[in-house]
Design a protein around this motif. Structure first.
Motif, mmCIF file in Angstrom:
data_model
loop_
_atom_site.group_PDB
_atom_site.id
_atom_site.type_symbol
_atom_site.label_atom_id
_atom_site.label_comp_id
_atom_site.label_asym_id
_atom_site.label_seq_id
_atom_site.Cartn_x
_atom_site.Cartn_y
_atom_site.Cartn_z
ATOM 1 N N PRO A 175 28.385 -2.041 -36.810
ATOM 2 C CA PRO A 175 28.156 -2.859 -35.601
ATOM 3 C C PRO A 175 29.174 -3.332 -34.767
ATOM 4 N N ARG A 176 29.468 -2.816 -33.372
ATOM 5 C CA ARG A 176 30.334 -4.048 -32.983
ATOM 6 C C ARG A 176 29.834 -5.093 -31.742
ATOM 7 N N VAL A 177 30.025 -6.362 -32.103
ATOM 8 C CA VAL A 177 29.530 -7.507 -31.662
ATOM 9 C C VAL A 177 30.595 -8.379 -30.780
ATOM 10 N N ARG A 178 29.816 -8.708 -28.936
ATOM 11 C CA ARG A 178 30.893 -9.188 -28.991
ATOM 12 C C ARG A 178 29.976 -10.712 -27.849
ATOM 13 N N PHE A 179 30.080 -11.276 -27.867
ATOM 14 C CA PHE A 179 29.922 -12.849 -26.968
ATOM 15 C C PHE A 179 30.364 -12.489 -25.529
ATOM 16 N N PHE A 180 29.599 -13.499 -24.951
ATOM 17 C CA PHE A 180 29.960 -13.521 -22.612
ATOM 18 C C PHE A 180 29.360 -14.437 -22.639
ATOM 19 N N GLU A 181 30.304 -15.277 -21.881
ATOM 20 C CA GLU A 181 29.600 -16.662 -21.446
ATOM 21 C C GLU A 181 30.036 -16.779 -19.966
ATOM 22 N N GLY A 182 29.098 -17.858 -19.137
ATOM 23 C CA GLY A 182 29.638 -17.504 -17.556
ATOM 24 C C GLY A 182 28.933 -16.247 -16.575
ATOM 25 N N GLU A 183 28.304 -16.900 -15.422
ATOM 26 C CA GLU A 183 27.809 -15.471 -14.536
ATOM 27 C C GLU A 183 28.854 -14.699 -15.207
ATOM 28 N N GLU A 184 29.510 -14.455 -14.268
ATOM 29 C CA GLU A 184 30.790 -13.381 -14.147
ATOM 30 C C GLU A 184 30.849 -13.048 -15.517
ATOM 31 N N ASP A 185 31.256 -12.950 -16.614
ATOM 32 C CA ASP A 185 31.101 -12.561 -17.582
ATOM 33 C C ASP A 185 29.415 -11.521 -18.450
#
Length: 257
Positions: A89-99
């Motif tokens: 599995p590939r896990v990614r994290f995003f933060e903030g409305e744009e991302d």
């Protein structure tokens, strides 16, 4: 003993098993001693050795040391090992409305057959450009082909801030029905804890969990895993979809224009 001696004494398949065992042991060790950042390099080095051994084995055919059928079988073992290594599995994290909305919009655009999402907040969607583009991308995706399945589960509440959202979704559901497209929305009755819940989106084999905890506190976790998406999360989603308290939006607002 030289590597070449190992190959001819135990066979190429045996050497592959040894190297794979070395990799699994090394991967475990990196987790235990906290140097996970070197795990990819370790995997790459192991696969490099396997490829090099495969090429050396193929070259040895000219000397008649092994048969072509045996070499092909060994390369098939290598291909399967590489494929299995690539399914993690590939896990990614995003933060903030744009991302966050950028990630969900890309996931919609890359999906081929299924976009199933939830909206479990007790207030209307954000008014920002990024959020509007996300919702528009969902509608356009569903209308583009009759073979696509779009579903949205929305937490039902009578707050005025949700009125416009319901109206837009109801209008889109009716337009999709007229065009024989699969855009379905259901409203989930009940309540969510004051801390609110994670909303989830299933985009083929990618699952994105999103959460909003006040202004400018939006984040998401993306997990690309066919097993997670196609088995566990699909079953979870279907349970929500088929609850007695989950009703089609056109049944909740039958007289709305």
């Amino acid at each position: 003993m030289r590597i070449a001696d190992l190959i001819f004494r135990y066979g190429f398949g045996g050497v592959i098993l040894v190297l794979l065992a070395v990799y699994l042991w090394g991967a475990f060790l990196t987790q235990e001693i906290g140097i996970q950042r070197y795990e990819k390099e370790f995997l790459a080095a192991t696969l490099f050795w396997l490829v090099g051994l495969a090429l050396a084995q193929a070259a040895s055919l000219s000397a008649g040391t092994r048969s072509l059928a045996s070499a092909r079988a060994d390369l098939a073992v290598l291909a399967r090992a590489a494929a299995e290594a690539g399914t993690a599995p590939r896990v990614r994290f995003f933060e903030g409305e744009e991302d966050v909305y950028g990630a969900t919009r890309r996931a919609v655009g890359q999906a081929k057959k299924r976009v199933w999402v939830t909206y479990l907040r007790g207030e209307g969607p954000r008014r920002g450009v990024a959020a509007e583009r996300h919702f528009q991308a969902c509608r356009e995706w569903a209308m583009r082909s009759p073979g696509r399945s779009f579903r949205r589960i929305i937490l039902y509440c009578d707050k005025p801030a949700m009125t416009d959202f319901y109206a837009i979704e109801l209008r889109t559901v009716r337009e999709a029905a007229a065009r024989r497209r699969s855009y379905h929305v259901r409203l989930l009755g009940g309540s969510v804890h004051a801390t609110e819940a994670f909303s989830v989106g299933i985009y083929d084999d990618e699952v994105i969990f999103t959460h909003t905890d006040g202004p400018d506190k939006e984040f998401a976790i993306s997990i690309r895993s066919e097993k997670l998406a196609d088995q566990h999360m699909r079953e979870y989603y279907n349970r929500l979809w088929n609850l007695e308290t989950t009703r089609p939006i056109q049944d909740v607002f039958p007289a709305a224009g």
